[in-house]
Scaffold this active site. Structure first.
Site, mmCIF file in Angstrom:
data_model
loop_
_atom_site.group_PDB
_atom_site.id
_atom_site.type_symbol
_atom_site.label_atom_id
_atom_site.label_comp_id
_atom_site.label_asym_id
_atom_site.label_seq_id
_atom_site.Cartn_x
_atom_site.Cartn_y
_atom_site.Cartn_z
ATOM 1 N N HIS A 223 59.599 2.391 41.261
ATOM 2 C CA HIS A 223 58.975 3.571 41.880
ATOM 3 C C HIS A 223 57.673 3.265 42.594
ATOM 4 O O HIS A 223 57.069 4.151 43.193
ATOM 5 C CB HIS A 223 58.719 4.641 40.816
ATOM 6 C CG HIS A 223 57.607 4.277 39.874
ATOM 7 N ND1 HIS A 223 57.777 3.415 38.833
ATOM 8 C CD2 HIS A 223 56.312 4.653 39.844
ATOM 9 C CE1 HIS A 223 56.634 3.266 38.186
ATOM 10 N NE2 HIS A 223 55.721 4.000 38.784
HETATM 11 C C1 UD1 Z 1 52.208 8.150 39.399
HETATM 12 C C2 UD1 Z 1 51.099 7.137 39.139
HETATM 13 C C3 UD1 Z 1 51.716 5.778 38.800
HETATM 14 C C4 UD1 Z 1 52.706 5.895 37.666
HETATM 15 C C5 UD1 Z 1 53.752 6.938 38.012
HETATM 16 C C6 UD1 Z 1 54.724 7.101 36.873
HETATM 17 C C7 UD1 Z 1 49.011 7.428 40.437
HETATM 18 C C8 UD1 Z 1 48.228 6.902 41.565
HETATM 19 N N1 UD1 Z 1 50.275 6.955 40.325
HETATM 20 O O1 UD1 Z 1 52.920 7.726 40.550
HETATM 21 O O2 UD1 Z 1 50.676 4.893 38.399
HETATM 22 O O3 UD1 Z 1 53.306 4.640 37.446
HETATM 23 O O4 UD1 Z 1 53.067 8.175 38.265
HETATM 24 O O5 UD1 Z 1 55.671 8.070 37.142
HETATM 25 O O6 UD1 Z 1 48.512 8.218 39.684
HETATM 26 N N2 UD1 Z 1 57.231 14.250 41.859
HETATM 27 C C9 UD1 Z 1 58.168 15.140 41.403
HETATM 28 N N3 UD1 Z 1 57.994 15.676 40.152
HETATM 29 C C10 UD1 Z 1 56.937 15.371 39.363
HETATM 30 C C11 UD1 Z 1 55.978 14.487 39.864
HETATM 31 C C12 UD1 Z 1 56.140 13.914 41.109
HETATM 32 O O7 UD1 Z 1 59.136 15.439 42.071
HETATM 33 O O8 UD1 Z 1 56.860 15.904 38.232
HETATM 34 C C13 UD1 Z 1 57.416 13.652 43.209
HETATM 35 C C14 UD1 Z 1 56.612 14.341 44.271
HETATM 36 O O9 UD1 Z 1 57.348 14.368 45.437
HETATM 37 C C15 UD1 Z 1 55.431 13.412 44.462
HETATM 38 C C16 UD1 Z 1 56.032 12.055 44.150
HETATM 39 O O10 UD1 Z 1 57.009 12.281 43.152
HETATM 40 O O11 UD1 Z 1 54.890 13.485 45.726
HETATM 41 C C17 UD1 Z 1 55.010 11.067 43.665
HETATM 42 O O12 UD1 Z 1 54.282 11.584 42.548
HETATM 43 P P1 UD1 Z 1 52.750 11.126 42.246
HETATM 44 O O13 UD1 Z 1 52.283 11.659 40.943
HETATM 45 O O14 UD1 Z 1 51.927 11.374 43.444
HETATM 46 O O15 UD1 Z 1 52.861 9.579 42.139
HETATM 47 P P2 UD1 Z 1 53.894 8.709 41.324
HETATM 48 O O16 UD1 Z 1 54.647 7.896 42.292
HETATM 49 O O17 UD1 Z 1 54.664 9.536 40.328
#
Ligand code: UD1
Length: 373
Positions: A223
């Site tokens: 991811h």
């Molecule tokens: C975040 C953390 C990363 C961790 C990962 C674990 C930061 C900078 N990154 O990355 O270190 O390894 O979490 O999962 O804090 N989304 C959903 N549902 C959710 C959450 C996110 O659909 O409940 C989607 C959204 O489109 C979002 C994307 O996933 O834009 C990325 O989520 P985000 O929390 O920004 O970063 P992660 O890639 O999850």
């Protein structure tokens, strides 16, 4: 401040000193929750007054509430519901929404975990309010500032009043950066507390059997933006994983970001079982019985080491070098090398046990906090 210095053992008598101590735990994203659980449990046993603030960085049931249920911990006291956004906007929202909470509650200690945006955002706010905070999982460095987590680690450690480390290399790194000795306390690995605690329940899920997964599947999680946001890179990974699927069953619970990127690139992985993100217990059941794990997650590098399962980490570096030097982890920066590496993996006769990966790190966190009041 009195230094807790070098805590070994299960915490013991000092836990009693936690009575009345007011703790605020701030978490927000999936990898935070297994780190919170053992500390919260130990704080409860020590008689601390505790509050859990969830920033809402992750919000899907499978990325958040499901973890609280799986880990047997109560739902958060407060959810700031910040949701997804760019790094600046998400960080700013967390800062804006947590400031009044910290002002109203004024805990003796705020605790932040790991390296996600919620960790750094809360750290900055507490620091400016003069509220002391401890960083659980301090001192890890990938030395790769293209990773957002590396920025979060550096800023959080720079500001923390107490830096609680999972491994000795982290102590050495913090000293090399000029952190005063009395602020650094080696407590061991809280993720591994959760792993040991949850294994019986993970086995009881029967998840593998329900999914019809064979004994020797390759389990994949990817991811990181560096792997999935570049269309060329994700295409290369998809091709290699489909190739792995010729010889072995491949199971890939995909993070929402990864699923989106695969869809955008119009990629379908042949011979790969794609799953929705799975719960903490289901994932442990898959991993404990895997032939090998292919990942870019931080937590899985540690969990596979503790379980003695070979792990290929698709990154050029790791902030968890102990998983390579003492554990089952190998760095495989080039996806084309995955197939050759898989042919060479072998399971150790006994699972490695780095120092402090003993199921008692959470107690040592509480002891360190009580000692430093
Ligand atoms: C975040 C953390 C990363 C961790 C990962 C674990 C930061 C900078 N990154 O990355 O270190 O390894 O979490 O999962 O804090 N989304 C959903 N549902 C959710 C959450 C996110 O659909 O409940 C989607 C959204 O489109 C979002 C994307 O996933 O834009 C990325 O989520 P985000 O929390 O920004 O970063 P992660 O890639 O999850």
């Amino acid at each position: 401040m009195v230094s807790a210095g070098n805590l070994t053992g299960g915490g013991g008598v000092l836990l009693a000193h936690g009575r009345g101590m007011k703790l605020m735990h701030v978490v927000g994203a999936r990898p935070n929750f297994p780190k919170l659980a053992p500390v919260l449990r130990a704080g409860g046993l020590a008689g601390a007054t505790q509050m859990v603030v969830h920033t809402g960085q992750h919000y899907d049931d499978a990325m958040s509430d499901g973890f609280f249920r799986d880990l047997g911990i109560p739902a958060p006291d407060l959810n700031l519901a910040v949701g997804s956004a760019t790094h600046a906007v998400q960080t700013a929202r967390i800062m804006e929404r947590i400031e009044p909470v910290l002002i109203a509650e004024r805990p003796d200690w705020m605790l932040v975990y790991g390296d996600v945006n919620s960790t750094m955002a809360a750290a900055i706010v507490a620091s400016k309010l003069g509220i002391r905070f401890a960083h659980v999982e301090a001192g890890l460095r990938s030395f790769d500032r293209s990773m957002p987590e590396e920025i979060n680690r550096i800023v959080t450690d720079r500001l923390a009043d107490l830096l609680l480390t999972p491994s000795r290399d982290a102590d050495a790194q913090l000293r090399a950066e000029g952190v005063a000795d009395e602020k650094i306390v080696f407590v061991g690995n809280v993720m591994i507390d959760s792993l040991f605690y949850a294994l019986p329940a993970a086995r009881a899920t029967g998840f593998r059997a329900k999914m019809g997964v064979n004994g020797s599947a390759v389990v994949v999680t990817l991811h990181r933006p560096s792997n999935v946001d570049d269309p060329g890179r994700i295409k290369m990974l998809a091709t290699v994983l489909s190739e792995v699927g010729r010889d072995r069953e491949v199971v890939f619970p995909a993070h929402p970001r990864t699923r989106q990127r695969l869809e955008e690139a119009g990629l379908k992985l042949d011979r790969v079982r794609m799953l929705e993100p799975v719960g903490y217990l289901e994932m442990l059941d898959l991993v404990e019985n895997a032939f090998a794990v292919i990942t870019d997650s931080g937590g899985l590098q540690e969990e596979t080491t503790a379980l003695g399962i070979p792990c290929l980490t698709v990154r050029p570096n790791t902030e968890r070098p102990i998983t390579v030097t003492e554990g089952t982890n190998r760095l495989v920066p080039n996806p084309h090398d995955i197939i050759a590496e898989l042919e060479q993996v072998c399971r150790p006769a006994v699972a490695p046990r780095p120092e402090g990966w003993d199921g008692h790190a959470g107690e040592r966190v509480i002891t360190a906090l009580a000692h430093s009041l």
